[in-house]
Design a protein around this motif. Structure first.
Motif, PDB file in Angstrom:
ATOM      1  N   GLY A  81     -30.430 -25.317   4.463  1.00  0.00           N
ATOM      2  CA  GLY A  81     -31.660 -26.064   4.222  1.00  0.00           C
ATOM      3  C   GLY A  81     -31.484 -27.388   3.500  1.00  0.00           C
ATOM      4  N   TRP A  82     -30.249 -27.830   3.320  1.00  0.00           N
ATOM      5  CA  TRP A  82     -29.991 -29.098   2.615  1.00  0.00           C
ATOM      6  C   TRP A  82     -30.577 -29.085   1.193  1.00  0.00           C
ATOM      7  CZ3 TRP A  82     -27.159 -33.074   4.909  1.00  0.00           C
ATOM      8  CH2 TRP A  82     -26.997 -33.035   6.300  1.00  0.00           C
ATOM      9  N   LYS A  83     -30.678 -27.943   0.573  1.00  0.00           N
ATOM     10  CA  LYS A  83     -31.400 -27.850  -0.695  1.00  0.00           C
ATOM     11  C   LYS A  83     -30.556 -28.354  -1.871  1.00  0.00           C
ATOM     12  CE  LYS A  83     -34.353 -24.025   0.779  1.00  0.00           C
ATOM     13  NZ  LYS A  83     -34.722 -22.611   0.560  1.00  0.00           N
ATOM     14  N   PRO A  84     -31.107 -29.277  -2.676  1.00  0.00           N
ATOM     15  CA  PRO A  84     -30.375 -29.804  -3.828  1.00  0.00           C
ATOM     16  C   PRO A  84     -29.949 -28.724  -4.814  1.00  0.00           C
ATOM     17  CG  PRO A  84     -32.243 -31.215  -3.336  1.00  0.00           C
ATOM     18  CD  PRO A  84     -32.380 -30.001  -2.469  1.00  0.00           C
ATOM     19  N   GLU A  85     -30.809 -27.714  -5.019  1.00  0.00           N
ATOM     20  CA  GLU A  85     -30.460 -26.669  -5.980  1.00  0.00           C
ATOM     21  C   GLU A  85     -29.295 -25.817  -5.476  1.00  0.00           C
ATOM     22  OE1 GLU A  85     -34.264 -25.171  -3.785  1.00  0.00           O
ATOM     23  OE2 GLU A  85     -33.383 -27.080  -4.443  1.00  0.00           O
ATOM     24  N   THR A  86     -29.206 -25.651  -4.147  1.00  0.00           N
ATOM     25  CA  THR A  86     -28.066 -24.926  -3.575  1.00  0.00           C
ATOM     26  C   THR A  86     -26.800 -25.760  -3.702  1.00  0.00           C
ATOM     27  OG1 THR A  86     -29.563 -23.850  -2.008  1.00  0.00           O
ATOM     28  CG2 THR A  86     -27.208 -23.732  -1.526  1.00  0.00           C
ATOM     29  N   ALA A  87     -26.917 -27.054  -3.474  1.00  0.00           N
ATOM     30  CA  ALA A  87     -25.761 -27.949  -3.640  1.00  0.00           C
ATOM     31  C   ALA A  87     -25.277 -27.932  -5.091  1.00  0.00           C
ATOM     32  CB  ALA A  87     -26.142 -29.366  -3.230  1.00  0.00           C
ATOM     33  N   ARG A  88     -26.221 -27.886  -6.026  1.00  0.00           N
ATOM     34  CA  ARG A  88     -25.838 -27.815  -7.436  1.00  0.00           C
ATOM     35  C   ARG A  88     -25.054 -26.532  -7.726  1.00  0.00           C
ATOM     36  NH1 ARG A  88     -29.752 -28.616 -12.793  1.00  0.00           N
ATOM     37  NH2 ARG A  88     -28.114 -28.211 -14.335  1.00  0.00           N
ATOM     38  N   ALA A  89     -25.507 -25.422  -7.143  1.00  0.00           N
ATOM     39  CA  ALA A  89     -24.801 -24.153  -7.335  1.00  0.00           C
ATOM     40  C   ALA A  89     -23.401 -24.209  -6.724  1.00  0.00           C
ATOM     41  CB  ALA A  89     -25.603 -23.010  -6.720  1.00  0.00           C
ATOM     42  N   HIS A  90     -23.285 -24.837  -5.551  1.00  0.00           N
ATOM     43  CA  HIS A  90     -21.961 -24.992  -4.930  1.00  0.00           C
ATOM     44  C   HIS A  90     -21.036 -25.801  -5.837  1.00  0.00           C
ATOM     45  CE1 HIS A  90     -23.247 -23.086  -1.349  1.00  0.00           C
ATOM     46  NE2 HIS A  90     -23.786 -24.123  -0.733  1.00  0.00           N
ATOM     47  N   MET A  91     -21.578 -26.880  -6.394  1.00  0.00           N
ATOM     48  CA  MET A  91     -20.754 -27.743  -7.246  1.00  0.00           C
ATOM     49  C   MET A  91     -20.334 -27.002  -8.502  1.00  0.00           C
ATOM     50  SD  MET A  91     -19.478 -30.806  -7.077  1.00  0.00           S
ATOM     51  CE  MET A  91     -17.925 -30.536  -7.934  1.00  0.00           C
ATOM     52  N   THR A  92     -21.219 -26.225  -9.081  1.00  0.00           N
ATOM     53  CA  THR A  92     -20.878 -25.424 -10.262  1.00  0.00           C
ATOM     54  C   THR A  92     -19.753 -24.447  -9.942  1.00  0.00           C
ATOM     55  OG1 THR A  92     -23.129 -25.615 -11.120  1.00  0.00           O
ATOM     56  CG2 THR A  92     -21.789 -23.804 -11.983  1.00  0.00           C
ATOM     57  N   ASP A  93     -19.834 -23.834  -8.749  1.00  0.00           N
ATOM     58  CA  ASP A  93     -18.780 -22.912  -8.313  1.00  0.00           C
ATOM     59  C   ASP A  93     -17.446 -23.636  -8.172  1.00  0.00           C
ATOM     60  OD1 ASP A  93     -18.057 -20.185  -6.988  1.00  0.00           O
ATOM     61  OD2 ASP A  93     -17.374 -21.690  -5.541  1.00  0.00           O
ATOM     62  N   ALA A  94     -17.480 -24.837  -7.591  1.00  0.00           N
ATOM     63  CA  ALA A  94     -16.248 -25.609  -7.405  1.00  0.00           C
ATOM     64  C   ALA A  94     -15.634 -26.011  -8.747  1.00  0.00           C
ATOM     65  CB  ALA A  94     -16.529 -26.850  -6.568  1.00  0.00           C
ATOM     66  N   ILE A  95     -16.480 -26.389  -9.695  1.00  0.00           N
ATOM     67  CA  ILE A  95     -15.988 -26.769 -11.026  1.00  0.00           C
ATOM     68  C   ILE A  95     -15.321 -25.570 -11.693  1.00  0.00           C
ATOM     69  CG2 ILE A  95     -16.707 -27.461 -13.351  1.00  0.00           C
ATOM     70  CD1 ILE A  95     -18.954 -29.121 -11.937  1.00  0.00           C
ATOM     71  N   THR A  96     -15.924 -24.413 -11.557  1.00  0.00           N
ATOM     72  CA  THR A  96     -15.344 -23.194 -12.131  1.00  0.00           C
ATOM     73  C   THR A  96     -13.991 -22.879 -11.501  1.00  0.00           C
ATOM     74  OG1 THR A  96     -17.546 -22.293 -12.571  1.00  0.00           O
ATOM     75  CG2 THR A  96     -15.724 -20.725 -12.518  1.00  0.00           C
ATOM     76  N   ALA A  97     -13.894 -23.044 -10.183  1.00  0.00           N
ATOM     77  CA  ALA A  97     -12.670 -22.701  -9.465  1.00  0.00           C
ATOM     78  C   ALA A  97     -11.544 -23.712  -9.692  1.00  0.00           C
ATOM     79  CB  ALA A  97     -12.961 -22.587  -7.975  1.00  0.00           C
ATOM     80  N   LEU A  98     -11.897 -24.998  -9.757  1.00  0.00           N
ATOM     81  CA  LEU A  98     -10.876 -26.037  -9.786  1.00  0.00           C
ATOM     82  C   LEU A  98     -10.657 -26.648 -11.164  1.00  0.00           C
ATOM     83  CD1 LEU A  98     -11.967 -27.953  -6.540  1.00  0.00           C
ATOM     84  CD2 LEU A  98     -10.174 -26.220  -6.744  1.00  0.00           C
ATOM     85  N   GLY A  99     -11.672 -26.578 -12.011  1.00  0.00           N
ATOM     86  CA  GLY A  99     -11.609 -27.263 -13.297  1.00  0.00           C
ATOM     87  C   GLY A  99     -12.239 -28.636 -13.187  1.00  0.00           C
ATOM     88  N   LYS A 100     -13.083 -28.968 -14.150  1.00  0.00           N
ATOM     89  CA  LYS A 100     -13.871 -30.206 -14.052  1.00  0.00           C
ATOM     90  C   LYS A 100     -13.013 -31.458 -14.004  1.00  0.00           C
ATOM     91  CE  LYS A 100     -14.568 -30.683 -19.057  1.00  0.00           C
ATOM     92  NZ  LYS A 100     -15.552 -30.741 -20.153  1.00  0.00           N
ATOM     93  N   ASP A 101     -11.801 -31.398 -14.615  1.00  0.00           N
ATOM     94  CA  ASP A 101     -10.956 -32.588 -14.663  1.00  0.00           C
ATOM     95  C   ASP A 101     -10.021 -32.700 -13.466  1.00  0.00           C
ATOM     96  OD1 ASP A 101     -11.960 -33.431 -17.185  1.00  0.00           O
ATOM     97  OD2 ASP A 101     -10.723 -31.905 -18.166  1.00  0.00           O
ATOM     98  N   ASN A 102     -10.118 -31.756 -12.538  1.00  0.00           N
ATOM     99  CA  ASN A 102      -9.214 -31.753 -11.378  1.00  0.00           C
ATOM    100  C   ASN A 102      -9.900 -32.141 -10.081  1.00  0.00           C
ATOM    101  OD1 ASN A 102      -6.968 -30.859 -12.917  1.00  0.00           O
ATOM    102  ND2 ASN A 102      -7.758 -28.755 -12.840  1.00  0.00           N
ATOM    103  N   ILE A 103     -11.120 -32.654 -10.185  1.00  0.00           N
ATOM    104  CA  ILE A 103     -11.881 -33.040  -8.991  1.00  0.00           C
ATOM    105  C   ILE A 103     -11.893 -34.563  -8.900  1.00  0.00           C
ATOM    106  CG2 ILE A 103     -14.129 -32.981  -7.862  1.00  0.00           C
ATOM    107  CD1 ILE A 103     -14.600 -30.290  -9.355  1.00  0.00           C
ATOM    108  N   ALA A 104     -11.227 -35.080  -7.869  1.00  0.00           N
ATOM    109  CA  ALA A 104     -11.101 -36.538  -7.724  1.00  0.00           C
ATOM    110  C   ALA A 104     -12.360 -37.161  -7.145  1.00  0.00           C
ATOM    111  CB  ALA A 104      -9.897 -36.872  -6.839  1.00  0.00           C
ATOM    112  N   GLY A 105     -13.066 -36.428  -6.305  1.00  0.00           N
ATOM    113  CA  GLY A 105     -14.261 -36.976  -5.677  1.00  0.00           C
ATOM    114  C   GLY A 105     -15.048 -35.885  -4.991  1.00  0.00           C
ATOM    115  N   VAL A 106     -16.312 -36.186  -4.686  1.00  0.00           N
ATOM    116  CA  VAL A 106     -17.190 -35.210  -4.038  1.00  0.00           C
ATOM    117  C   VAL A 106     -17.840 -35.848  -2.814  1.00  0.00           C
ATOM    118  CG1 VAL A 106     -19.132 -33.636  -4.302  1.00  0.00           C
ATOM    119  CG2 VAL A 106     -17.687 -34.160  -6.278  1.00  0.00           C
ATOM    120  N   TYR A 107     -17.622 -35.198  -1.669  1.00  0.00           N
ATOM    121  CA  TYR A 107     -18.343 -35.586  -0.471  1.00  0.00           C
ATOM    122  C   TYR A 107     -19.660 -34.818  -0.450  1.00  0.00           C
ATOM    123  CZ  TYR A 107     -19.939 -35.559   4.350  1.00  0.00           C
ATOM    124  OH  TYR A 107     -20.718 -35.670   5.469  1.00  0.00           O
ATOM    125  N   SER A 108     -20.762 -35.527  -0.592  1.00  0.00           N
ATOM    126  CA  SER A 108     -22.091 -34.939  -0.435  1.00  0.00           C
ATOM    127  C   SER A 108     -22.685 -35.499   0.839  1.00  0.00           C
ATOM    128  CB  SER A 108     -22.990 -35.292  -1.624  1.00  0.00           C
ATOM    129  OG  SER A 108     -24.322 -34.888  -1.369  1.00  0.00           O
TER     130      SER A 108
END
Length: 371
Positions: A210-237
């Protein structure tokens, strides 16, 4: 969905179609049929849009198409409008009601490309042409008007690589937060982006129902948890609404310097985030150009003016059921701090005063954006 350029001896752009045809004098007489068996100006265009959460549909698409239909029909044509509120079943019912009401043509931006197909078939059986608008629906559609969606993804991917600069490498971890799996455009955006991002490490990739911003936020939170906030060079949205949710997640993680984030649609909050340096870029798509083209194709096919219809449709596309769909594909441009003036301001989408509200005045001044 596939699109390809079609060879043509006549090239007509949306903005000059009427002028070009007027200059041709007898061109209309070469059309199929005669003036007697063509419909006149009293055409009814059905318009089905997918949702209202994305600002463009109510602010640009609906009013521009309505205005253009009136203009093309000397004020006699009308638009019957319905919004599906992101409900595929509701949209199918809306299309079938328009068929029952015997509109002359339907423009549909599908919530779900596959689920709308049976209703498109019912319209075809009733001799009512359906033009897929902005999203390529399945079924026997008679035309397609959209932006060059693979180019959209390519522009996003190129923007992310440019933002990373000399630091871009196979070790650069990228998070991809893609659009809805029910929207065929999302897959094409992703394909275009990956053609550019294959030199980087796509460490996490998500599809966003559904292109939902709140779902995208949850995905990003999951990615930060998995990769570490300082290990993400960029985000394709894949779009701006999701970019807003992604940026909230990045800020909530405690990052003081955000990685570059892409977007699409040049929505006002996104343009302001670009000004402030929170979002690196968006993709500007000329909604007026797409909407005008859609109205022209709809009116001409409803009137049986197929020479004019074919002149507009200089491209071809295919869906899962139909090949050689006459298509009008509109180009796109990147929107960054350097191109705000030459895109959304130059085209009258936003005024400088709308962008540079008190909260953004200092940031606007810093990049030379003054009203």
């Amino acid at each position: 969905m596939k699109s390809r350029r079609r060879e043509a001896t006549v090239v007509v752009t949306v903005g000059v179609l009427a002028l070009s045809l007027a200059a041709c004098g007898g061109l209309l007489d070469s059309d199929e049929g005669t003036k007697d068996d063509r419909k006149g100006d009293d055409v009814t265009v059905g318009l089905l849009l997918p949702e209202s959460e994305t600002a463009r549909y109510e602010k640009f698409d609906h009013p521009i198409i309505e205005k253009q239909v009136k203009k093309l029909t000397n004020g006699k044509g009308k638009v019957v409008y319905a919004n599906a509120d992101q409900d595929a079943a509701k949209q199918s019912r809306q299309l079938e009601k328009m068929v029952a009401d015997q509109v002359d043509v339907v423009l549909v931006s599908a919530v779900d490309a596959k689920k709308i197909a049976p209703s498109v078939k019912k319209a075809k059986d009733a001799d009512i042409p359906v033009i897929a608008y902005d999203r390529l629906a399945e079924g026997p559609v008679s035309g397609y008007v959209a932006f060059d969606n693979e180019l959209v993804g390519q522009v996003q991917g190129q923007g992310l690589i440019k933002a990373l600069g000399s630091g871009a490498s196979k070790n650069s971890k990228i998070v991809m937060i893609n659009g809805s799996p029910t929207d065929p455009n999302a897959a094409v955006f992703k394909q275009g982006a990956l053609s550019q991002l294959n030199q980087l490490d796509v460490a996490k990739s998500y599809d966003t129902e559904g292109w939902k911003p709140e779902t995208a936020r949850a995905h990003m939170t999951d990615a930060i948890t998995a990769l570490g906030k300082d290990n993400i060079a960029g985000v394709y949205s894949a779009n701006d609404g999701m970019a807003g949710g992604i940026i909230k997640a990045l800020k909530a993680s405690g990052l003081t310097e955000l990685p570059p984030v892409t977007g699409q649609d040049a929505e006002l909050p996104a343009v302001q985030r670009v000004v402030a340096g929170e979002q690196y870029m968006s993709v500007y798509k000329s909604y007026p150009e797409e909407a005008v083209g859609a109205a022209q194709m709809a009116v001409r096919i409803a009137q049986g003016r197929m020479v004019e219809f074919d002149a507009l449709a200089g491209d071809q596309s295919e869906n899962a059921t139909t090949k050689d769909i006459p298509s009008l594909l509109v180009s796109v441009r990147p929107l960054t701090q350097d191109t705000i003036k030459s895109t959304v301001i130059a085209d009258g989408i936003y005024k400088t005063s709308e962008i540079c509200t008190p909260a953004y005045k200092a940031a606007c001044a810093a990049i030379g954006l003054k009203g």
